[in-house]
Scaffold this motif. Structure first.
Motif, PDB file in Angstrom:
ATOM      1  N   UNK A   1      10.427   4.739  -2.647  1.00  0.00           N
ATOM      2  CA  UNK A   1       9.116   5.175  -3.142  1.00  0.00           C
ATOM      3  C   UNK A   1       8.001   4.487  -2.362  1.00  0.00           C
ATOM      4  N   UNK A   2       8.133   3.163  -2.172  1.00  0.00           N
ATOM      5  CA  UNK A   2       7.101   2.424  -1.441  1.00  0.00           C
ATOM      6  C   UNK A   2       7.072   2.817   0.030  1.00  0.00           C
ATOM      7  N   UNK A   3       8.239   3.082   0.597  1.00  0.00           N
ATOM      8  CA  UNK A   3       8.285   3.511   1.993  1.00  0.00           C
ATOM      9  C   UNK A   3       7.608   4.872   2.164  1.00  0.00           C
ATOM     10  N   UNK A   4       7.894   5.806   1.252  1.00  0.00           N
ATOM     11  CA  UNK A   4       7.298   7.134   1.343  1.00  0.00           C
ATOM     12  C   UNK A   4       5.776   7.074   1.229  1.00  0.00           C
ATOM     13  N   UNK A   5       5.289   6.253   0.314  1.00  0.00           N
ATOM     14  CA  UNK A   5       3.839   6.174   0.146  1.00  0.00           C
ATOM     15  C   UNK A   5       3.195   5.411   1.302  1.00  0.00           C
ATOM     16  N   UNK A   6       3.889   4.400   1.818  1.00  0.00           N
ATOM     17  CA  UNK A   6       3.370   3.702   3.000  1.00  0.00           C
ATOM     18  C   UNK A   6       3.261   4.656   4.175  1.00  0.00           C
ATOM     19  N   UNK A   7       4.290   5.513   4.359  1.00  0.00           N
ATOM     20  CA  UNK A   7       4.265   6.422   5.489  1.00  0.00           C
ATOM     21  C   UNK A   7       3.128   7.431   5.364  1.00  0.00           C
ATOM     22  N   UNK A   8       2.770   7.822   4.142  1.00  0.00           N
ATOM     23  CA  UNK A   8       1.621   8.701   3.964  1.00  0.00           C
ATOM     24  C   UNK A   8       0.346   8.045   4.486  1.00  0.00           C
ATOM     25  N   UNK A   9       0.259   6.740   4.357  1.00  0.00           N
ATOM     26  CA  UNK A   9      -0.906   6.015   4.878  1.00  0.00           C
ATOM     27  C   UNK A   9      -0.886   5.929   6.402  1.00  0.00           C
ATOM     28  N   UNK A  10       0.308   5.740   6.961  1.00  0.00           N
ATOM     29  CA  UNK A  10       0.417   5.390   8.374  1.00  0.00           C
ATOM     30  C   UNK A  10       0.575   6.570   9.311  1.00  0.00           C
ATOM     31  N   UNK A  11       1.046   7.707   8.813  1.00  0.00           N
ATOM     32  CA  UNK A  11       1.513   8.768   9.715  1.00  0.00           C
ATOM     33  C   UNK A  11       0.431   9.305  10.635  1.00  0.00           C
ATOM     34  N   UNK A  12      -0.831   9.249  10.211  1.00  0.00           N
ATOM     35  CA  UNK A  12      -1.918   9.701  11.081  1.00  0.00           C
ATOM     36  C   UNK A  12      -2.932   8.595  11.349  1.00  0.00           C
ATOM     37  N   UNK A  13      -2.605   7.385  10.958  1.00  0.00           N
ATOM     38  CA  UNK A  13      -3.536   6.270  11.143  1.00  0.00           C
ATOM     39  C   UNK A  13      -3.526   5.794  12.589  1.00  0.00           C
ATOM     40  N   UNK A  14      -4.681   5.642  13.172  1.00  0.00           N
ATOM     41  CA  UNK A  14      -4.800   5.173  14.547  1.00  0.00           C
ATOM     42  C   UNK A  14      -5.277   3.733  14.641  1.00  0.00           C
ATOM     43  N   UNK A  15      -5.884   3.250  13.576  1.00  0.00           N
ATOM     44  CA  UNK A  15      -6.293   1.854  13.546  1.00  0.00           C
ATOM     45  C   UNK A  15      -6.344   1.373  12.099  1.00  0.00           C
ATOM     46  N   UNK A  16      -6.129   0.072  11.932  1.00  0.00           N
ATOM     47  CA  UNK A  16      -6.192  -0.547  10.614  1.00  0.00           C
ATOM     48  C   UNK A  16      -7.150  -1.726  10.696  1.00  0.00           C
ATOM     49  N   UNK A  17      -8.086  -1.773   9.763  1.00  0.00           N
ATOM     50  CA  UNK A  17      -9.053  -2.868   9.707  1.00  0.00           C
ATOM     51  C   UNK A  17      -8.604  -3.867   8.638  1.00  0.00           C
ATOM     52  N   UNK A  18      -8.382  -5.088   9.078  1.00  0.00           N
ATOM     53  CA  UNK A  18      -7.931  -6.137   8.170  1.00  0.00           C
ATOM     54  C   UNK A  18      -9.029  -7.199   8.078  1.00  0.00           C
ATOM     55  N   UNK A  19      -9.526  -7.508   6.875  1.00  0.00           N
ATOM     56  CA  UNK A  19      -8.992  -7.108   5.557  1.00  0.00           C
ATOM     57  C   UNK A  19      -9.652  -5.868   4.932  1.00  0.00           C
ATOM     58  N   UNK A  20     -10.555  -5.201   5.637  1.00  0.00           N
ATOM     59  CA  UNK A  20     -11.377  -4.163   5.008  1.00  0.00           C
ATOM     60  C   UNK A  20     -10.557  -3.055   4.356  1.00  0.00           C
ATOM     61  N   UNK A  21      -9.462  -2.636   5.001  1.00  0.00           N
ATOM     62  CA  UNK A  21      -8.685  -1.498   4.503  1.00  0.00           C
ATOM     63  C   UNK A  21      -7.627  -1.882   3.475  1.00  0.00           C
ATOM     64  N   UNK A  22      -7.469  -3.164   3.250  1.00  0.00           N
ATOM     65  CA  UNK A  22      -6.296  -3.608   2.496  1.00  0.00           C
ATOM     66  C   UNK A  22      -6.276  -3.162   1.044  1.00  0.00           C
ATOM     67  N   UNK A  23      -7.388  -3.311   0.349  1.00  0.00           N
ATOM     68  CA  UNK A  23      -7.392  -2.958  -1.076  1.00  0.00           C
ATOM     69  C   UNK A  23      -7.014  -1.500  -1.286  1.00  0.00           C
ATOM     70  N   UNK A  24      -7.608  -0.637  -0.485  1.00  0.00           N
ATOM     71  CA  UNK A  24      -7.334   0.795  -0.626  1.00  0.00           C
ATOM     72  C   UNK A  24      -5.870   1.100  -0.334  1.00  0.00           C
ATOM     73  N   UNK A  25      -5.321   0.505   0.718  1.00  0.00           N
ATOM     74  CA  UNK A  25      -3.924   0.744   1.081  1.00  0.00           C
ATOM     75  C   UNK A  25      -2.974   0.228   0.009  1.00  0.00           C
ATOM     76  N   UNK A  26      -3.212  -0.988  -0.457  1.00  0.00           N
ATOM     77  CA  UNK A  26      -2.343  -1.584  -1.466  1.00  0.00           C
ATOM     78  C   UNK A  26      -2.367  -0.782  -2.761  1.00  0.00           C
ATOM     79  N   UNK A  27      -3.579  -0.425  -3.194  1.00  0.00           N
ATOM     80  CA  UNK A  27      -3.700   0.292  -4.457  1.00  0.00           C
ATOM     81  C   UNK A  27      -3.025   1.659  -4.384  1.00  0.00           C
ATOM     82  N   UNK A  28      -3.107   2.301  -3.223  1.00  0.00           N
ATOM     83  CA  UNK A  28      -2.468   3.601  -3.076  1.00  0.00           C
ATOM     84  C   UNK A  28      -0.950   3.474  -3.109  1.00  0.00           C
ATOM     85  N   UNK A  29      -0.413   2.547  -2.321  1.00  0.00           N
ATOM     86  CA  UNK A  29       1.045   2.434  -2.203  1.00  0.00           C
ATOM     87  C   UNK A  29       1.672   1.977  -3.510  1.00  0.00           C
TER      88      UNK A  29
END
Length: 369
Positions: free
Chosen positions: A170-198
């Motif tokens: 379940x966590x892998x599937x939801x993580x992949x939804x975040x990553x499959x079209x992601x070209x960059x990740x801003x740390x820590x700015x994007x973290x809350x949104x990513x964590x809450x979604x997954x």
């Protein structure tokens, strides 16, 4: 920090070809694998690859006996750690490792390659990418970059293979939804949104195929997400300072008031401890026949490896416990494995154990070899 994310195919041939291109230009590369077996296979392929110096490919995982593992860890820290300098840090090197480098070790790499993993653990790995801001980088690696090995898909649903047995699908599937079209990740700015979604239990997600939604629902049911007693780690994230060893990437997998509670993402199976005795460890053989002293127990434990591979573990459990160790809690349930050269054929099973300083403990299924 802004991390560039570039997808690469998952197969070994493409991995070797891709890594070789970056390696030839220089820089320190980390390849993080989700299993020990995969890390061994990747390291072996890289060491055998044309154009890559096998002496510049390192391997670090948890199936080295402590007597070797501690030495490897110190070498890794000296080479890729915070105290390494431009003079001591190699012009080019590849470290193939497992999750062992996600936490605690203060390491720094110019480029990272990783399979998909739950988002918090992936961010932990990224905490080892361009970790030390003072360090000079090769020009082509001036921007922190993650080469993400994309899982194969069927009906647009990723097949995580054995990784789906290690981590909750379940966590892998939801993580992949975040990553499959992601070209960059801003740390820590994007973290809350990513964590809450997954780590939410939401499966009614827009813009996914019916097959993906069905896979999410099946994974949720398997994990028991509809149980009111289920706990979600999405409420247990924190963002740490970039200087914090354990919270680079913003999440500690072992954080609580007393920092003792283990918040698990992995489906970790209990392992069986084996004491590995080789031809060069003849002094240990006498300790099998009697009760060892405290110092001798420590010596035996320096030869211990934990095996969690399901089939090999079951076969090893059929070996007899040593009655002389019954009163020694650290050895009570351990099995003795005496290697003939570097090999041990597990009785009444298809498994062979191979132990070398180059690769650690390998588990070979002769029926699949």
């Amino acid at each position: 920090r802004v991390m560039q994310i570039k997808p690469i195919p998952p197969d070994l041939d493409n991995l070797v070809d891709t890594v070789r291109v970056w390696y030839e230009q220089g820089g320190c590369i980390a390849i993080v694998c989700n299993t020990v077996n995969e890390s061994i296979e990747v390291a072996r392929c890289l060491r055998e690859a044309e154009g890559i110096d096998k002496n510049e490919v390192w391997l670090f995982h948890a199936r080295f006996p402590p007597k070797w593992r501690h030495e490897i860890e110190q070498d890794v820290l000296n080479t890729f750690g915070k105290d390494s300098t431009d003079d001591t840090r190699p012009e080019r090197a590849i470290l193939v490792a497992t999750q062992i480098i996600e936490q605690s070790l203060d390491l720094d790499f110019d480029l990272m390659v990783s399979c998909c993993a739950p988002i918090d653990l992936l961010i932990q790995r990224l905490g080892r990418l361009h970790r030390h801001p003072h360090r000079s980088r090769p020009p082509h690696l001036a921007q922190p970059t993650l080469l993400l090995r994309t899982p194969p898909t069927q009906d647009n649903v990723p097949d995580f293979g054995v990784d789906g047995l290690i981590y909750e699908r379940f966590f892998l599937l939801k993580t992949w939804l975040c990553l499959r079209e992601m070209q960059e990740m801003r740390i820590p700015d994007d973290m809350d949104e990513l964590m809450n979604f997954v780590y939410s239990n939401e499966i009614n997600i827009e813009n996914i195929s019916p097959a993906y939604r069905e896979a999410l629902a099946a994974a949720a049911d398997k994990m028991g997400l509809n149980d009111q007693n289920s706990e979600f780690r999405g409420t247990q994230f924190v963002i740490g300072k970039p200087s914090d060893k354990r919270l680079i990437g913003g999440y500690s997998a072992r954080l609580s008031d007393d920092e003792e509670r283990n918040i698990a993402t992995r489906n970790i199976r209990p392992g069986i401890d084996i004491i590995c005795i080789t031809d060069t460890d003849s002094h240990l053989k006498s300790l099998i026949e009697r009760v060892p002293s405290k110092a001798e127990v420590d010596d035996l434990l320096s030869h211990k490896v934990t095996v969690s591979h399901r089939g090999a573990k079951r076969a090893l459990e059929r070996l007899e416990e040593n009655p002389n160790w019954a009163r020694k809690s650290q050895l009570k349930y351990a099995r003795v494995v005496e290697f003939d050269g570097d090999s041990f054929d597990v009785p009444d099973s298809p498994y062979t154990l191979r132990l070398t300083q180059e690769y650690g403990l390998e588990i070979i299924n002769q029926e699949e070899a």
